[in-house]
Write an enzyme that holds these catalytic residues in place. Structure first.
Site, PDB file in Angstrom:
ATOM      1  N   GLU A 198      82.871 -46.798 -50.700  1.00 44.63           N
ATOM      2  CA  GLU A 198      82.949 -47.144 -49.282  1.00 44.63           C
ATOM      3  C   GLU A 198      83.241 -45.908 -48.437  1.00 44.63           C
ATOM      4  OE1 GLU A 198      85.732 -49.623 -46.100  1.00 44.63           O
ATOM      5  OE2 GLU A 198      86.076 -49.870 -48.249  1.00 44.63           O
ATOM      6  N   GLU A 226      95.064 -52.818 -49.821  1.00 45.80           N
ATOM      7  CA  GLU A 226      94.490 -53.929 -49.042  1.00 45.80           C
ATOM      8  C   GLU A 226      93.420 -54.667 -49.847  1.00 45.80           C
ATOM      9  OE1 GLU A 226      90.696 -54.382 -46.816  1.00 45.80           O
ATOM     10  OE2 GLU A 226      91.754 -52.727 -45.838  1.00 45.80           O
ATOM     11  N   HIS A 272      94.569 -48.514 -48.133  1.00 43.74           N
ATOM     12  CA  HIS A 272      93.236 -49.109 -48.152  1.00 43.74           C
ATOM     13  C   HIS A 272      92.952 -49.785 -49.498  1.00 43.74           C
ATOM     14  CE1 HIS A 272      88.627 -48.374 -47.579  1.00 43.74           C
ATOM     15  NE2 HIS A 272      88.956 -49.643 -47.447  1.00 43.74           N
TER      16      HIS A 272
END
Length: 1026
Positions: free
Chosen positions: A207, A109, A106
């Site tokens: 997040e 990314e 993640h």
């Protein structure tokens, strides 16, 4: 972004079901001329720029030609799907299989999109959002893959974004500062003061705190970890906030080397653009420089099956917006089913799941929902085809502890009953009909949905083209059903009854959940800072200062590709339509290539309802098609609806006036669609709805009401910025206030009061009375989207339908402004109206609303550009990059409200201060804004204006909002003409002190020390704590 199931806005199902639900428009695409498809040049076995063609196949049901290629040197896979669709898609996918919960894939990314060798610009991904006309642009991490997709209708744009994405994934900078910004870092609470406390910050860190503020996300993630414990699914690919700070920069770089290799890569393209230029560029620029590397390190083995079922219990936070904690328990039963590389078996599991769960004729609905002892199915109930071993989950929410065993008992009894008695043939017919209709129904994003549907399977096998041949799968199922009457019963016994790999998962609220989490976070910070010397603290301080400097330095965006003014069409698309009157019903006929489907929409004006009846409209829309009719009970009616149509839709309709603030058309929008052969049945179904009068099943109604209320609070934490913007807008706009009453936080509060104080029999009588008032053809206007070929027969049947509808004596004129009403808003005369909606979550969602002008005002296009400019140049860097919120920006809403927002934000009042500082920032920086900056802001607006429209929705802007092509054309011309002086004018006029009392502010989030509003001058705060 991270999602255990690819993308949050697409309901996860099997790959096949995703394909069925995603068809794209095919109506008269623009000519691609020299950039047209070269698909017919490709032959099996031939080599093109280092890629060998392995398969070419026509998929007739989708009008697709599939070309599957392998790069000879690296063995990278490439799937190209030609379809005469202008909305082209490109994606680079990698199989990413972490073995820890540090969020490696993640954070990688995020970080690869922060600059690359060809484009050494800070955050080129976000910069390109305003240099493109992309219809979709994102990157996402799933449980075992990472994908980088975009879509666009412009060929130059396609090649530009392709270069950005390819260089990002294969040659990223992966700088330490970018890792600190996107992943996590230690930073002083005041970044400019070394003696302040040290905390943990980072975009992904915040997040994931936001992701797990939603209890359903906790349940879904734990379920996957527990039922698939042995490999990558046993960890959290997005990252556990308590584990993310264990990730190092070197870990990140190594993971990139191991996983972002062409041999571990799958490239996808779709649409009518040529393939050869892409193959040539990918090979020459990237793949030719690599050697083959076996991707065995990323392979995911099948999960070893259990010999006995297991049971686990987990805790979650109390939902203060929901019912009392005693009924906030969740019980789910999950089974491990097929290997998703077995296409037919996976299709069959999805088919059986729909038979078992969906609708009032489904066995689990009858046994688990109708007894009305819970809050209904959990959102995770259904089939999950994302992991290699697919999962079925049947879960109930709102369960009392004493009913835990009852849930499991009902599950077992239901499965045994299906094995014994099978399924109703009409129920099987309804699911097969849904598949048939899905193949023909066309949406604007087929290429993208197809990618999302294929990826989970393609991630584990090269044999992917057969997954597109849906007709073959359906035909095989029909043959099996014909040859063996017990076929489905045998499958249910094998995969469901005799399946020992079963997990019972119980989730219960813990009143100390948040305090325990807060304690763990403090211990984590203490662990990370324990033993730090003054020298260490100085290094941390200086690194963060360096990051802060990088974040404030202007980026050299000139090296990024961009579109030019000529890439924007000067004209709006015209729809072939006619306006007719059928027995006093205004009807808009949109002649489109509907692919053999009739699309029906109608607006029913609600002006005749009392204020209390208006408040009950959302409940009316939810229950009215689930009660049965005078002729059929609810099960018989649902069976008829699902066998003949795609279902009946009822939604609140608040259409803001294009000419006046606070003014709107109130109504409900009803809609359905069906195959042309079933159009008479569809009219009959609607006729039964319009004739509903005496329904006496109060028990059924009570169950539906309680299900409705139980589901109202789902998703608030995932979409908190939407609720915050709506609540803030309602403080300044009359039309927004009405929307808030019918769909926002105020509606939730109203419904909770209603069910605690009302008699269900009386409520049902009220709902039926609303139907008697609204189901009147004189209150109705209609839009039909149909193919010209069969227009005559369809309109003849439509005319008969209209003539047989009930009507009242009072005449409304839906085509006039008399159907519009003006809403009122209370606001203090000497302060800004502010609200704090308290929620038990670890992050906040902030919004500020400023009332401006209606759509047709000359300032509206200027404000639209200003919102994009502020978002990219000021709000995004301040809110996301510097302070770690997952997102932030500004939007101009159709009701004339200029909305600021933040998403999954670690701050609250400080973010409101950032919003307030916007005018000052514009005063100080507008002179440095270039023409290119303004052009990019326009591009950002045109992305939404020029988004592709499927046949089912063509002409609907005019029908729903009265937004005619002429009005859109004027807006388009005014938008193109926006200049810096106009931006300065609207900034001063609406964001400055003169307009301050036309402002509202909302924070949704926890009650903590940071929300001290006592020292905020000129603000009147109300705290709303459920």
């Amino acid at each position: 972004m991270w999602s255990r199931r690819i993308v949050s806005y697409i309901k996860p199902n099997s790959p096949v079901q995703k394909i069925l639900r995603g068809l794209s428009q095919v109506t008269k695409p623009k000519t691609v001329t020299s950039k047209g498809s070269d698909v017919h040049n490709f032959k099996i076995g031939e080599n093109y720029h280092g890629f060998q063609v392995k398969d070419v196949k026509d998929i007739t049901e989708f009008r697709i030609t599939a070309i599957y290629l392998i790069h000879e040197k690296t063995k990278a896979q490439y799937l190209h799907l030609y379809r005469n669709d202008n909305n082209n898609v490109f994606s680079v996918n990698f199989r990413t299989t972490p073995m820890t919960s540090t969020g490696l894939p993640h954070i990688l990314e995020h970080t690869v999109l922060c600059g690359s060798e060809l484009f050494p610009v800070r955050d080129p991904f976000f910069k390109m959002l305003n240099r493109s006309l992309a219809t979709f642009m994102n990157a996402m991490t799933g449980s075992d893959y990472t994908m980088y997709p975009f879509s666009t209708q412009n060929y130059s744009d396609y090649r530009n974004l392709q270069k950005i994405y390819l260089d990002a994934v294969f040659r990223p900078n992966l700088s330490e500062l970018d890792f600190m910004q996107e992943g996590w870092r230690l930073e002083h609470t005041d970044p400019n003061e070394i003696n302040t406390d040290i905390i943990i910050k980072g975009i992904v860190y915040n997040e994931m705190k936001g992701v797990f503020s939603e209890n359903e996300n906790i349940l879904g993630q734990k379920l996957q970890n527990l039922i698939l414990p042995d490999h990558t699914y046993g960890v959290i690919s997005g990252g556990d906030p308590m584990e993310i700070p264990n990730l190092t920069w070197n870990d990140l770089k190594k993971f990139h080397v191991d996983h972002y290799h062409p041999s571990n890569c799958r490239i996808y393209s779709y649409g009518n653009f040529p393939l050869l230029p892409s193959l040539e560029y990918i090979n020459n620029e990237y793949f030719i420089k690599y050697a083959h590397s076996l991707p065995s390190n990323t392979e995911v083995p099948k999960q070893k099956r259990w010999a006995e079922p297991k049971k686990e219990e987990i805790s979650c936070r109390i939902d203060n917006l929901s019912e009392n904690p005693e009924k906030q328990n969740t019980v789910s039963i999950s089974l491990l089913l097929s290997d998703n590389t077995n296409i037919y078996e996976t299709f069959l599991m999805q088919f059986l799941t729909e038979l078992l769960i969906k609708g009032p004729n489904a066995p689990f609905y009858k046994s688990m929902i109708e007894p009305n002892f819970s809050g209904g199915f959990t959102p995770s109930t259904g089939f999950d085809g994302q992991p290699r071993d697919t999962i079925l989950t049947v879960g109930l929410q709102g369960v009392k502890k004493e009913d835990f065993d009852k849930v499991v008992q009902l599950y077992e009894e239901t499965i045994n009953n299906v094995v014994e008695n099978g399924f109703d043939p009409q129920h099987i017919e309804s699911v097969l009909h849904r598949y048939e209709l899905s193949i023909k129904h066309e949406t604007s994003n087929f290429g993208l949905n197809l990618l999302f549907g294929l990826t989970p399977t393609w991630n584990h096998t090269e044999k992917i083209v057969s997954a597109l041949e849906v007709n073959n799968l359906i035909d095989k199922l029909k043959t099996e059903l014909k040859n063996n009457p017990n076929y489905l019963r045998d499958i249910i016994k094998q995969y469901f009854k005799d399946n020992k790999h079963r997990l019972i998962l119980i989730m219960s609220p813990d009143k100390n959940f948040d305090s325990k989490l807060e304690k763990s976070e403090k211990q984590l910070i203490k662990k990370k800072t324990k033993g730090l010397t003054e020298k260490d603290k100085k290094i941390i301080f200086e690194k963060c200062q360096e990051l802060q400097k990088q974040q404030t330095q202007p980026a050299n965006t000139n090296i990024l590709p961009t579109l030019v003014i000529d890439d924007i069409s000067a004209d709006v698309e015209k729809v072939d339509k006619v306006q007719v009157t059928v027995n006093n019903v205004q009807t808009q006929i949109n002649r489109v290539n509907s692919n053999g489907i009739v699309y029906f929409k109608a607006i029913l004006n609600t002006n005749d309802l009392s204020p209390e009846e208006q408040m009950q409209l959302p409940l009316f829309c939810y229950v009215i098609n689930k009660l049965g009719t005078t002729r059929l009970n609810y099960r018989e009616f649902d069976s008829l609806v699902t066998r003949k149509t795609a279902g009946l839709s009822f939604n609140n309709h608040i259409a803001e006036s294009l000419f006046h603030l606070h003014t709107y058309e109130p109504g409900i929008c009803i809609s359905s669609y069906c195959l042309e052969k079933n159009v008479e049945s569809m009219w009959d179904i609607w006729h039964q709805i319009f004739k509903i009068s005496d329904i006496i099943d109060v028990q059924r109604f009570q169950m539906l009401v309680q299900l409705y209320v139980a589901n109202l609070t789902h998703g608030i934490a995932d979409a908190g910025h939407v609720y915050a913007m709506q609540a803030a807008s309602s403080l300044v706009s009359g039309s927004a206030y009405q929307v808030e009453l019918l769909s926002g936080l105020q509606h939730i509060s109203y419904m909770k009061r209603l069910i605690h104080t009302s008699n269900y029999k009386a409520m049902l009588e009220e709902i039926l009375n609303i139907g008697k008032i609204l189901f009147d053809r004189k209150k109705m206007r209609v839009a039909l989207n149909i193919s010209p070929e069969n227009q005559s027969d369809i309109l003849h049947s439509y005319e008969n339908f209209i003539n047989n509808l009930p009507e009242a004596e009072k005449q409304l004129t839906p085509e006039s402004e008399s159907t519009y009403v003006t809403g009122k808003v209370w606001a203090p005369t000497d302060a800004i109206h502010c609200q704090h909606h308290v929620m038990n979550i670890p992050v906040s969602y902030c919004s500020k609303a400023v009332l401006s002008v209606p759509y047709t005002h000359p300032d509206f296009p200027k404000l639209s550009c200003l919102a994009r400019l502020l978002s990219s140049k000021y709000l995004h860097p301040e809110i996301r990059e510097k302070h770690g919120a997952y997102g932030g920006g500004a939007r101009l809403r159709p009701d004339g409200v200029f909305s600021f927002y933040s998403y999954r934000d670690p701050r609250n009042l400080d973010t409101l201060n950032v919003f307030d500082n916007s005018h000052k920032w514009l005063q100080e920086h507008l002179d440095t804004i270039t023409e290119q900056d303004i052009f990019e802001a326009k591009l950002g607006v045109f992305q939404a204006v020029d988004a592709p429209i499927p046949p089912s929705l063509k002409g609907c802007e005019e029908f729903l909002k009265r937004l005619t092509p002429d009005i859109k054309q004027r807006y388009r011309a005014d938008l193109m003409a926006v200049e810096k002086d106009g931006l300065r004018l609207v900034a001063d006029k609406y964001l400055g002190e003169k307009n301050v009392l036309n402002t509202g502010k909302v924070v949704i989030g926890p009650k903590d020390a940071k929300m001290d509003v006592t020292k905020r001058d000129d603000e009147l705060w109300t705290v709303l704590d459920a």
